[in-house]
Enzyme design. Structure first.
Site, PDB file in Angstrom:
ATOM      1  CG  ASN A 204     -15.287  25.269 -34.900  1.00 47.38           C
ATOM      2  OD1 ASN A 204     -14.269  24.783 -35.381  1.00 47.38           O
ATOM      3  ND2 ASN A 204     -15.321  26.517 -34.415  1.00 47.38           N
TER       4      ASN A 204
ATOM      5  CG  PHE B 223      -6.457  25.593 -39.170  1.00 43.98           C
ATOM      6  CD1 PHE B 223      -7.444  26.470 -38.731  1.00 43.98           C
ATOM      7  CD2 PHE B 223      -5.135  25.837 -38.790  1.00 43.98           C
ATOM      8  CE1 PHE B 223      -7.114  27.560 -37.930  1.00 43.98           C
ATOM      9  CE2 PHE B 223      -4.801  26.926 -37.995  1.00 43.98           C
ATOM     10  CZ  PHE B 223      -5.799  27.775 -37.559  1.00 43.98           C
TER      11      PHE B 223
ATOM     12  CB  SER C 282      -7.538  27.762 -34.354  1.00 46.93           C
ATOM     13  OG  SER C 282      -8.189  26.513 -34.307  1.00 46.93           O
TER      14      SER C 282
ATOM     15  CG  ASN D   7     -10.783  23.368 -32.872  1.00 51.85           C
ATOM     16  OD1 ASN D   7     -11.052  22.860 -31.788  1.00 51.85           O
ATOM     17  ND2 ASN D   7     -11.543  24.281 -33.451  1.00 51.85           N
ATOM     18  CB  THR D   8      -4.147  23.605 -34.944  1.00 48.68           C
ATOM     19  OG1 THR D   8      -5.054  23.584 -36.050  1.00 48.68           O
ATOM     20  CG2 THR D   8      -2.775  23.163 -35.414  1.00 48.68           C
TER      21      THR D   8
ATOM     22  CE  LYS E 218     -10.602  35.136 -35.036  1.00 48.51           C
ATOM     23  NZ  LYS E 218     -11.508  34.692 -36.114  1.00 48.51           N
TER      24      LYS E 218
ATOM     25  CG  ASN F 104     -10.297  31.840 -33.041  1.00 45.35           C
ATOM     26  OD1 ASN F 104     -11.291  31.124 -33.195  1.00 45.35           O
ATOM     27  ND2 ASN F 104      -9.298  31.888 -33.893  1.00 45.35           N
TER      28      ASN F 104
HETATM   29  C1  LIG Z   1     -17.696  26.827 -37.674  1.00 49.40           C
HETATM   30  C2  LIG Z   1     -16.653  27.856 -37.342  1.00 49.40           C
HETATM   31  C3  LIG Z   1     -15.431  27.848 -38.010  1.00 49.40           C
HETATM   32  C4  LIG Z   1     -14.462  28.814 -37.715  1.00 49.40           C
HETATM   33  N1  LIG Z   1     -13.271  28.799 -38.375  1.00 49.40           N
HETATM   34  C5  LIG Z   1     -12.352  29.784 -38.140  1.00 49.40           C
HETATM   35  C6  LIG Z   1     -11.141  29.832 -38.869  1.00 49.40           C
HETATM   36  O1  LIG Z   1     -10.889  29.038 -39.771  1.00 49.40           O
HETATM   37  N2  LIG Z   1     -10.251  30.825 -38.560  1.00 49.40           N
HETATM   38  C7  LIG Z   1     -10.492  31.761 -37.592  1.00 49.40           C
HETATM   39  O2  LIG Z   1      -9.667  32.648 -37.360  1.00 49.40           O
HETATM   40  N3  LIG Z   1     -11.657  31.740 -36.891  1.00 49.40           N
HETATM   41  C8  LIG Z   1     -12.579  30.783 -37.158  1.00 49.40           C
HETATM   42  N4  LIG Z   1     -13.749  30.768 -36.445  1.00 49.40           N
HETATM   43  C9  LIG Z   1     -13.941  31.769 -35.374  1.00 49.40           C
HETATM   44  C10 LIG Z   1     -14.727  32.981 -35.850  1.00 49.40           C
HETATM   45  O3  LIG Z   1     -14.043  33.689 -36.849  1.00 49.40           O
HETATM   46  C11 LIG Z   1     -15.013  33.938 -34.670  1.00 49.40           C
HETATM   47  O4  LIG Z   1     -13.777  34.437 -34.185  1.00 49.40           O
HETATM   48  C12 LIG Z   1     -15.738  33.256 -33.522  1.00 49.40           C
HETATM   49  O5  LIG Z   1     -16.678  32.322 -34.004  1.00 49.40           O
HETATM   50  C13 LIG Z   1     -16.468  34.261 -32.624  1.00 49.40           C
HETATM   51  O6  LIG Z   1     -17.422  34.997 -33.360  1.00 49.40           O
HETATM   52  P1  LIG Z   1     -19.004  34.619 -33.385  1.00 49.40           P
HETATM   53  O7  LIG Z   1     -19.451  34.436 -31.971  1.00 49.40           O
HETATM   54  O8  LIG Z   1     -19.646  35.757 -34.097  1.00 49.40           O
HETATM   55  O9  LIG Z   1     -19.092  33.338 -34.175  1.00 49.40           O
HETATM   56  C14 LIG Z   1     -14.729  29.794 -36.726  1.00 49.40           C
HETATM   57  C15 LIG Z   1     -15.974  29.806 -36.080  1.00 49.40           C
HETATM   58  C16 LIG Z   1     -16.920  28.866 -36.376  1.00 49.40           C
HETATM   59  C17 LIG Z   1     -18.246  28.910 -35.650  1.00 49.40           C
END
Ligand SMILES: Cc1cc2nc3c(=O)[nH]c(=O)nc-3n(C[C@H](O)[C@H](O)[C@H](O)COP(=O)(O)O)c2cc1C
Length: 364
Positions: free
Chosen positions: A111, A115, A174, A176-177, A216, A245
């Site tokens: 992704n 934000f 993140s 992406n910023t 985080k 993350n």
């Molecule tokens: C579509 C998507 C959006 C996410 N948005 C955020 C976010 O806004 N803030 C954040 O701290 N992590 C965000 N994450 C990261 C997740 O919280 C997590 O740290 C990461 O996906 C690893 O866990 P997983 O393998 O169980 O998905 C996002 C992940 C995905 C897949």
């Protein structure tokens, strides 16, 4: 094993674009349709971490419920806690679509949302409505892309949500910023944490408690970067760390075309790297710092292994995309059965049992 109804709805959701599927799943949760069996409560799974009473150690990770629309519905699915956000002071659109990509063969997602969220005010209004309800609801805060003082955005987030959040997460990981991850570097991290902790302490009189602050972090850190973080976390008295993350790495992916998409990778391929980083951080920080393990948790076994590597609690997101809304409840039941079979009074007894082996592995 995923029940038939969940398998069918997953197949239908997979016919949609990922963002449409996400919106539809939020709508289903809001509608209150019971999507899976009620979760089980067990004293073997309950723990007090950072002063909060967690009924079970499986949490919903940030990013699914960015705008605090469904925290209670997620808790009803069986999650022991849920984390809203990332929320920035002002609403923002995020990056142009498409910006979420499923890598089905690898049970992974890339992704680059950037934000996208409705901003503090909208989430505050929703969280105020549920103020008297129980359940652990954390709020993950970030900075607007065009902010002139990003640290000030975090301070604003702390002041805005301290009265409503069970805990706050400072998200500086993140990918992406642009420039956000630079806040993980020692000097800027020190300044960020100093100001965030001061803002949190400043809310204590009004809120009546010191709301726990978690940090985080990214999985793409070097050994040196990790030890800087461990030192700053200890020095500033941060209450816990969330590891991790999404990653910028593309190793272990079978789908070469999708792998070229820019953004953060989550799901099964992230498990190993995120678990190594988690164990290294546990070794650096010692046994008392609360650590939440995230990245690739998709089964009872992966949840157990995060704890053996050093996690007090786990979170998941991508696993639920592939395994369905009943995943948290199935993991919770599986953890309880494991604890019972092995004569454990608390699931916390397994923590750190494989930490050295994971922490010895190289970060390549
Ligand atoms: C579509 C998507 C959006 C996410 N948005 C955020 C976010 O806004 N803030 C954040 O701290 N992590 C965000 N994450 C990261 C997740 O919280 C997590 O740290 C990461 O996906 C690893 O866990 P997983 O393998 O169980 O998905 C996002 C992940 C995905 C897949």
């Amino acid at each position: 094993m995923m029940p038939l109804l969940e398998r069918t709805s997953r197949e239908l959701l997979f016919l949609l674009e990922p963002e449409q599927a996400h919106a539809l799943s939020l709508a289903a949760l809001k509608s209150g349709i019971p999507v899976c069996a009620a979760p089980r409560k067990s004293s073997r799974l309950a723990q007090t971490i950072a002063g909060l009473h967690f009924p079970n150690p499986v949490g919903m990770a940030a990013g699914y419920d960015k705008n605090a629309e469904v925290p209670d519905a997620l808790l009803r699915l069986g999650f022991g806690f849920t984390e809203c956000g990332t929320l920035t002071p002002r609403p923002q659109e995020g990056n142009p679509k498409p910006r979420i990509f499923r890598l089905a063969r690898d049970c992974a997602v890339i992704n680059r949302l950037g934000f996208n969220n409705e901003g503090h005010a909208a989430a505050l209004a929703r969280l105020s409505v549920r103020r008297s309800r129980t359940g652990i609801v954390g709020v993950n805060i970030g900075a607007n892309r065009d902010s002139e003082d990003r640290i000030a955005d975090y301070e604003e987030g702390v002041r805005a949500f301290a009265g409503l959040a069970s805990y706050l997460t400072i998200n500086i990981s993140s990918p992406n910023t642009s420039g956000l991850r630079a806040l993980q570097e020692r000097e800027s991290l020190s300044e960020l944490l100093r100001r965030v902790v001061a803002a949190r302490d400043g809310t204590q009189g009004e809120v009546g408690r010191k709301v726990p602050v978690f940090l985080k972090i990214a999985p793409d850190l070097s050994e040196e970067g990790l030890s800087d973080i461990a030192a700053e976390v200890a020095e500033k008295g941060i209450d816990g760390v969330i590891v991790s993350n999404t990653t910028l790495s593309r190793s272990g992916l079978s789908n070469a075309t999708a792998a070229e998409e820019a953004g953060g990778l989550s799901g099964k391929p992230l498990f190993e790297r995120a678990t190594i980083v988690l164990a290294k951080l546990r070794r650096l920080t010692g046994s008392s710092l609360p650590i939440i393990g995230v990245g690739g948790v998709h089964s009872v076994e992966t949840a157990l292994e995060k704890m053996r590597a050093g996690a007090d609690l786990v979170q998941l997101y991508t696993g639920m995309i592939f395994e369905g809304p009943g995943l948290a409840s199935r993991i919770v039941r599986g953890l309880d059965a494991y604890a019972e079979r092995n004569g454990l009074r608390s699931i916390a007894e397994i923590r750190d049992s494989n930490m050295q082996a994971w922490a010895d592995r190289p970060l390549d």
